[in-house]
Design a protein around this motif. Structure first.
Motif, mmCIF file in Angstrom:
data_model
loop_
_atom_site.group_PDB
_atom_site.id
_atom_site.type_symbol
_atom_site.label_atom_id
_atom_site.label_comp_id
_atom_site.label_asym_id
_atom_site.label_seq_id
_atom_site.Cartn_x
_atom_site.Cartn_y
_atom_site.Cartn_z
ATOM 1 N N VAL A 32 3.089 -16.692 -14.030
ATOM 2 C CA VAL A 32 3.533 -15.750 -12.994
ATOM 3 C C VAL A 32 3.940 -16.539 -11.752
ATOM 4 N N LEU A 33 5.112 -16.206 -11.211
ATOM 5 C CA LEU A 33 5.532 -16.760 -9.929
ATOM 6 C C LEU A 33 5.483 -15.647 -8.898
ATOM 7 N N ILE A 34 4.633 -15.806 -7.890
ATOM 8 C CA ILE A 34 4.473 -14.815 -6.826
ATOM 9 C C ILE A 34 5.365 -15.222 -5.658
ATOM 10 N N VAL A 35 6.236 -14.316 -5.239
ATOM 11 C CA VAL A 35 7.206 -14.600 -4.180
ATOM 12 C C VAL A 35 6.846 -13.763 -2.953
ATOM 13 N N ALA A 36 6.706 -14.421 -1.811
ATOM 14 C CA ALA A 36 6.273 -13.695 -0.618
ATOM 15 C C ALA A 36 6.715 -14.416 0.644
ATOM 16 N N ALA A 37 6.741 -13.667 1.741
ATOM 17 C CA ALA A 37 7.110 -14.238 3.037
ATOM 18 C C ALA A 37 5.956 -14.995 3.674
ATOM 19 N N GLU A 38 4.719 -14.649 3.337
ATOM 20 C CA GLU A 38 3.551 -15.287 3.937
ATOM 21 C C GLU A 38 2.416 -15.325 2.934
ATOM 22 N N CYS A 39 1.490 -16.254 3.162
ATOM 23 C CA CYS A 39 0.391 -16.440 2.219
ATOM 24 C C CYS A 39 -0.747 -17.161 2.925
ATOM 25 N N ALA A 40 -1.917 -16.536 2.943
ATOM 26 C CA ALA A 40 -3.094 -17.185 3.521
ATOM 27 C C ALA A 40 -3.618 -18.242 2.539
ATOM 28 N N LEU A 99 -2.063 -20.506 4.466
ATOM 29 C CA LEU A 99 -0.992 -21.365 4.985
ATOM 30 C C LEU A 99 -0.238 -20.733 6.139
ATOM 31 N N ALA A 100 0.112 -19.454 6.011
ATOM 32 C CA ALA A 100 0.861 -18.749 7.056
ATOM 33 C C ALA A 100 0.505 -17.280 6.959
ATOM 34 N N LYS A 101 0.067 -16.706 8.080
ATOM 35 C CA LYS A 101 -0.434 -15.334 8.023
ATOM 36 C C LYS A 101 -0.120 -14.579 9.294
ATOM 37 N N THR A 102 0.365 -13.329 9.109
ATOM 38 C CA THR A 102 0.443 -12.387 10.225
ATOM 39 C C THR A 102 -0.314 -11.103 9.913
ATOM 40 N N GLY A 103 -0.600 -10.822 8.634
ATOM 41 C CA GLY A 103 -1.253 -9.567 8.286
ATOM 42 C C GLY A 103 -1.866 -9.595 6.901
ATOM 43 N N GLY A 104 -2.186 -8.395 6.389
ATOM 44 C CA GLY A 104 -2.888 -8.258 5.120
ATOM 45 C C GLY A 104 -2.110 -8.741 3.917
ATOM 46 N N LEU A 105 -0.777 -8.716 3.976
ATOM 47 C CA LEU A 105 0.041 -9.238 2.879
ATOM 48 C C LEU A 105 -0.377 -10.658 2.545
ATOM 49 N N ALA A 106 -0.557 -11.482 3.560
ATOM 50 C CA ALA A 106 -0.912 -12.889 3.345
ATOM 51 C C ALA A 106 -2.251 -13.018 2.632
ATOM 52 N N ASP A 107 -3.210 -12.158 2.978
ATOM 53 C CA ASP A 107 -4.524 -12.218 2.337
ATOM 54 C C ASP A 107 -4.426 -11.930 0.844
ATOM 55 N N VAL A 108 -3.631 -10.924 0.492
ATOM 56 C CA VAL A 108 -3.493 -10.546 -0.913
ATOM 57 C C VAL A 108 -2.786 -11.650 -1.696
#
Length: 473
Positions: A4-12, A14-23
């Motif tokens: 699986v390749l997970i594609v995202a704008a942010e990722c904790a 490393l870079a975080k502004t909100g809950g998306l990064a945590d997930v």
């Protein structure tokens, strides 16, 4: 299970502004426990580059397809804490803030979409599933399938996770002309590719939201943000899933948390009182440790129900409550929170900004956690609050319904308090019920224990994602 390749704008982390990064940060770790090779690809943001520039490996570089002001793409690779990351490097687009705002943000993530699609055939990794997140990556399923149709090849399966339907990536024809090439236009049909999220919803093999209730809500005009018909169609085809988010219980653990002045557990709560005493001193609040402390941590936006907060504070401070508010967002809401602190000096602290360590101490010190969101796809904060023995006071919407069981005075069950209507009076009444219970030590102890024993670990969440992946095989 295919990779699986997970594609995202942010990722904790490393870079975080909100809950998306945590997930996005937790999912590959917990999928690995299930034997799934899940990796992340994201922009090489300025902060990541500053921290990890000399630890990454340069894989290759190229010019992105299409007409862009800057076309260079470098693909970097990093192994960090057991997770493999790929970074899309372009200083023009990713040398500033994670989200640049305005029309440039559309171009920023339009370029990222194109760069990822160009990179996929050349990575040292061949994913069977490409898992996209929110509008920033939602055009990738369309572009992958358009390419496969042109070439007569078999594309990887695609998943689109909607963390917040209110943000759809609508930037008009100018960006579409850059994003959708002439050779792809034949496959665009009536996708409305000017709306990136709509395009992803219409073509992805699976679409999921981050709670079961929110998955139902977004198929209605009240919560569908104009896409309710598309989503109802996806639901009727069996492609729509609701998977409740989880939290990383290794990071959020009051028994081991290094950010706290004292540790505690459901069996020994003495440390929580010490955390409260220390936080009051740290933030300059009155040192009455027996007064109820109500916390808010999160973005200061209308979605979070901030319009209700001034009236709630005005009603509860005279009853003895203290408030701690941590977050940033709309300038006018930041001003309102600062004004509350000025009005109730020593009873209210409004910390405008982001401070990760402080957020841990606030969760640990608070007695109640206020979350009056107008709508809430899932919400992570209420789960963390319960993990730290802070009882949520929430509006009954989305993931708040799925996670917070209201206190039942007849059975003693429950782990928080709730109100059904998004209304000031209902919100205040829920808060007053909480303060009434605060005076009863036995009931508070039972509810706190109920809250801390609830399982919001990411293991459950990862199992659900793995089940969804298997449903496409």
């Amino acid at each position: 299970m295919p990779p699986v390749l997970i594609v995202a704008a942010e990722c904790a982390p490393l870079a975080k502004t909100g809950g998306l990064a945590d997930v996005v940060g937790a999912l590959p770790k917990y999928l690995a426990k299930l034997g799934v090779d899940a990796r992340v690809i994201m922009p090489f943001h300025r902060d990541i580059k500053a921290r990890f520039r000399y630890e990454t490996t340069h894989l290759f570089d190229y010019n992105a397809s299409g007409v862009w002001p800057s076309r260079f793409v470098g693909i970097e690779k990093l192994e960090h804490e057991g997770v493999t990351y790929y970074f899309v490097d372009n200083e023009y687009y990713f040398g500033g803030d994670i989200y640049s705002g305005g029309n440039f943000e559309g171009q920023q993530y339009g370029f990222f979409v194109q760069a990822v699609c160009d990179a996929l055939p050349n990575l040292d990794f061949n994913p069977g599933i490409v898992h996209c997140n929110d509008w920033h990556t939602a055009l990738i399923p369309f572009k992958i399938k358009a390419r496969a149709k042109r070439e007569g090849s078999w594309p990887p399966a695609t998943v689109l996770t909607i963390h917040n339907l209110a943000f759809q990536g609508t930037f008009g024809d100018d960006l579409e002309s850059k994003l959708i090439g002439d050779d792809e236009r034949a496959f665009a049909w009536d996708l409305g590719c000017w709306n990136m999220l709509k395009a992803g919803i219409d073509v992805s093999d699976r679409v999921n939201t981050v709670s079961t209730t929110y998955a139902n809500e977004i198929c209605t005009p009240a919560f569908g943000e104009g896409l309710q018909n598309d989503l109802a169609h996806v639901r009727d085809e069996g492609r729509l899933w609701g998977i409740l988010n989880g939290i990383d219980t290794d990071v959020w653990n009051p028994q081991t948390d290094p950010c706290l002045p004292a540790r505690f557990s459901a069996d020994d709560m003495a440390g929580k009182r010490e955390c409260k005493r220390e936080l009051l001193a740290e933030l300059g609040l009155d040192d009455d440790v027996d007064a109820p402390l109500i916390a808010m941590v999160g973005r200061l936006t209308p979605q979070k129900g901030l319009e209700l907060v001034p009236g709630i504070v005005d009603s509860l401070v005279p009853m003895g409550a203290k408030f701690v508010i941590l977050g940033s967002g709309y300038p006018e809401l930041e001003w309102q929170m600062r004004e509350l602190e000025g009005r109730y000096k020593g009873r209210v602290c409004s910390y405008i900004g982001y401070n990760g360590d402080l957020s841990h101490r606030i969760y640990a010190a608070s007695d109640f956690f206020l979350m009056p969101s107008a709508f809430e796809p899932c919400g992570i904060s209420q789960m963390i609050a319960m993990r730290y023995g802070s009882l949520p006071i929430v509006h009954e919407t989305g993931g708040l319904v799925d996670t917070v069981e209201p206190y039942n005075q007849f059975t003693g069950e429950g782990c928080g308090f709730s109100f059904a209507r998004f209304d000031f009076w209902d919100a205040v009444e829920a808060c007053k019920r909480a303060l009434e219970i605060y005076g009863d030590t036995a009931i508070m102890r039972r509810l706190t224990s109920n809250a801390m024993e609830r399982d919001f670990g990411f293991d459950r969440c990862a199992r659900m994602y793995a089940e969804m992946y298997r449903s496409m095989m």
